[in-house]
Enzyme design. Sequence first.
Site, PDB file in Angstrom:
ATOM      1  N   GLU A 173       9.790   2.607 -44.939  1.00 57.48           N
ATOM      2  CA  GLU A 173      10.537   2.006 -43.851  1.00 57.48           C
ATOM      3  C   GLU A 173      11.605   1.069 -44.415  1.00 57.48           C
ATOM      4  O   GLU A 173      11.591   0.705 -45.589  1.00 57.48           O
ATOM      5  CB  GLU A 173       9.569   1.227 -42.941  1.00 57.48           C
ATOM      6  CG  GLU A 173      10.190   0.554 -41.728  1.00 57.48           C
ATOM      7  CD  GLU A 173      10.863   1.534 -40.776  1.00 57.48           C
ATOM      8  OE1 GLU A 173      11.947   2.047 -41.155  1.00 57.48           O
ATOM      9  OE2 GLU A 173      10.328   1.762 -39.672  1.00 57.48           O
TER      10      GLU A 173
ATOM     11  N   HIS B 200       4.266   7.737 -38.884  1.00 52.42           N
ATOM     12  CA  HIS B 200       2.859   7.358 -39.033  1.00 52.42           C
ATOM     13  C   HIS B 200       2.217   7.002 -37.690  1.00 52.42           C
ATOM     14  O   HIS B 200       2.896   6.758 -36.681  1.00 52.42           O
ATOM     15  CB  HIS B 200       2.753   6.156 -39.980  1.00 52.42           C
ATOM     16  CG  HIS B 200       3.450   4.930 -39.459  1.00 52.42           C
ATOM     17  ND1 HIS B 200       2.891   4.089 -38.511  1.00 52.42           N
ATOM     18  CD2 HIS B 200       4.663   4.410 -39.726  1.00 52.42           C
ATOM     19  CE1 HIS B 200       3.724   3.117 -38.227  1.00 52.42           C
ATOM     20  NE2 HIS B 200       4.816   3.289 -38.950  1.00 52.42           N
TER      21      HIS B 200
END
Length: 210
Positions: free
Chosen positions: A91, A18
């Site tokens: 994550e 990201h």
Amino acid sequence: MRETTPTDAPRRLVLLRHGRTAWNHAGRVQGQLEVDLDEVGRAQAEQVAAAVAKMSPTRLWCSDLARARQTCEPVAVATGLAPSYDARLREFSFGEREGLTHAEYGALDAEEFDQFRLGQYDACPTAERTAAVEVRMTTVLRELLDQAAPGETVVAVSHGAAIRVATGALLGWPDDQFHSLRGLSNCGWVVLDEHPGARDLRLTAYNRTV
């Protein structure tokens, strides 16, 4: 030398981190907390979208966390693909350490923080275990790659530590060898190509950026 035919052309897996968040910029542990892209991160996402579109991907999967979804949005527009969101692409969870700045983490437990900075995430007692992240990431990425036809490219938008661990696992490296990989830049990507006629993957590019 045998020519490659359409039926044995290698499939390609692209793993995209990201864009930048204010917490990335400030050195704050994000983990699975919801943090939006900052202005720089949104610009990074727009720029990388054009680069991803040139790869002509056929599928686009994404972590369901906000910073990944916001990175994925311009990629979806540029490629014309409808993204699929999957929590397995998240994550690491860092538990009680999430939200701490690096300075705060170091002040709390200097030895543990030093291990964290080296990628030894299991040193954090409340973190998701590295082995668990490896399993969920490789499972979802294999599912994504299995949906591709020979010669196709598929893209997964995820997170830095999770991608780093998954890269080593997909290449069949020993558990700790992923530490030889540097951390991914925001909107950096990894390219893994399938060996023709086999499921083995080869590292074609790492931390490529616009």
